[in-house]
Design an enzyme around this catalytic site. Structure first.
Site, PDB file in Angstrom:
ATOM      1  N   GLN A   1      -5.164  -1.473   9.423  1.00 23.42           N
ATOM      2  CA  GLN A   1      -5.109  -2.803   8.827  1.00 23.42           C
ATOM      3  C   GLN A   1      -5.755  -3.824   9.759  1.00 23.42           C
ATOM      4  OE1 GLN A   1      -4.031  -3.385   5.733  1.00 23.42           O
ATOM      5  NE2 GLN A   1      -4.312  -5.598   5.840  1.00 23.42           N
TER       6      GLN A   1
ATOM      7  N   ASP B   1     -11.442   2.819   3.668  1.00 21.88           N
ATOM      8  CA  ASP B   1     -11.921   1.434   3.596  1.00 21.88           C
ATOM      9  C   ASP B   1     -13.432   1.351   3.374  1.00 21.88           C
ATOM     10  OD1 ASP B   1     -10.033  -0.659   3.827  1.00 21.88           O
ATOM     11  OD2 ASP B   1      -9.674  -0.192   5.943  1.00 21.88           O
TER      12      ASP B   1
ATOM     13  N   LYS C   1       0.845  -1.197   0.000  1.00 24.71           N
ATOM     14  CA  LYS C   1       0.000   0.000   0.000  1.00 24.71           C
ATOM     15  C   LYS C   1       0.878   1.243   0.000  1.00 24.71           C
ATOM     16  CE  LYS C   1      -3.937  -2.282   2.120  1.00 24.71           C
ATOM     17  NZ  LYS C   1      -4.644  -2.722   3.318  1.00 24.71           N
TER      18      LYS C   1
HETATM   19  N1  GUN Z   1      -7.294  -6.751   5.856  1.00 19.82           N
HETATM   20  C1  GUN Z   1      -7.570  -7.485   4.748  1.00 19.82           C
HETATM   21  N2  GUN Z   1      -8.214  -6.736   3.836  1.00 19.82           N
HETATM   22  C2  GUN Z   1      -8.349  -5.507   4.369  1.00 19.82           C
HETATM   23  C3  GUN Z   1      -8.923  -4.289   3.888  1.00 19.82           C
HETATM   24  O1  GUN Z   1      -9.461  -4.182   2.783  1.00 19.82           O
HETATM   25  N3  GUN Z   1      -8.834  -3.228   4.741  1.00 19.82           N
HETATM   26  C4  GUN Z   1      -8.268  -3.317   5.976  1.00 19.82           C
HETATM   27  N4  GUN Z   1      -8.260  -2.222   6.743  1.00 19.82           N
HETATM   28  N5  GUN Z   1      -7.733  -4.429   6.444  1.00 19.82           N
HETATM   29  C5  GUN Z   1      -7.773  -5.513   5.636  1.00 19.82           C
END
Ligand code: GUN
Length: 279
Positions: free
Chosen positions: A95, A118, A51
């Site tokens: 996350q 998100d 990311k």
């Molecule tokens: N963990 C796995 N996929 C995601 C996601 O799309 N967003 C977040 N914040 N954590 C994740």
């Protein structure tokens, strides 16, 4: 047709790179994404690193705040509150999964809805289901963009979603409804999943069971989107048996190289959108 998520994501990042450059010249500022990672989950560490890498590649500001697994909940909540107030930050992502002693719901609800890249905040979830403007969760958004590669007009199609998670199944259902699909949501208590899948023009597999969807579960010419990322002895596999299903389906996403790369590209897109709304 194999739907190339890697290429589609690269194209989307190119577009975003141009948008970020434009924002730099018109606003004298660029979108800023902050990711919070608590603990040492190996998969999360890789996702977070990617990311940050892609955000920087398209010219955004990006920062990862890393905390040890035993960090107190209030430390994380206070950091989020600080980021909510910070004008340079357009997107905040915590996350998941979080360590057990941290309340995920509290964390999500502390993020300012306008910086919730998100789309997990109840305000954004409600806005999406009511058809109002909202951040859209990145993985389902990526799935929709890939679906559109295979079929422009989804109106009237019967879509079967496997899985009902807040991350994928539920928001995916909302996006398909917006496209005028007839949607069946299936889950672990569904009686005859194979029969449900056999009725589908579109299958979205987001359940986390390796190679669950077999060739004889899929109608000829269906479109199959595989959200699964399952670690097995033979490497990473999806929720769909690709070898079998690719012989039947009209279009299918591979794993890896399908939905995965789209998730991060859509996160960057959400960050740009949040920046524009905040400014
Ligand atoms: N963990 C796995 N996929 C995601 C996601 O799309 N967003 C977040 N914040 N954590 C994740």
């Amino acid at each position: 047709m194999i739907i190339d998520g890697k290429k589609t994501a690269a194209e989307l990042r190119e577009e975003l790179k141009k948008k970020v450059a434009e924002l730099r010249s018109t606003h004298n500022a660029v979108p800023g994404l902050t990711v919070i990672l608590v603990g040492e989950d190996p998969a999360s560490k890789i996702y977070v690193k990617n990311k940050e890498k892609f955000a920087k590649e398209i010219g955004m500001n990006s920062e990862v705040i890393r905390y040890p697994a035993d960090t107190e909940e209030k430390v994380v909540l206070n950091k989020i509150k600080e980021l909510n107030e910070d004008k340079k930050i357009s997107g905040i992502l915590v996350q998941l999964p979080l360590p057990k002693h941290i309340d995920k719901k509290k964390v999500i609800e502390t993020i300012l809805p306008g910086k919730d890249v998100d789309g997990f905040h109840p305000m954004n979830v409600g806005n999406l289901s009511s058809g109002y403007d909202s951040s859209i969760p990145c993985t389902p958004l990526g799935c929709s963009l890939l679906l559109k590669k295979a079929e422009k007009n989804l109106s009237g199609k019967h879509a079967v979603v496997i899985g009902r998670s807040n991350l994928n199944g539920k928001p995916m259902t909302q996006l398909l409804l917006k496209e005028n699909c007839t949607v069946t949501v299936t889950h672990s208590k569904t009686k005859d999943l194979k029969a449900e899948c056999l009725r589908a023009d579109i299958i979205i597999a987001a359940v986390g069971i390796p190679k669950l969807v077999k060739g004889d579960w899929v109608k000829k010419d269906a479109i199959v989107i595989d959200v699964g990322i399952n670690k097995t002895d033979s490497g990473i596999v999806g929720d769909v048996d690709f070898d079998q299903v690719s012989k039947v389906a009209k279009a299918i996403t591979p794993v890896p190289g399908g939905v995965g790369p789209m998730t991060i590209a859509c996160l960057l897109s959400n960050t740009v959108e949040c920046f524009k709304k905040l400014n």
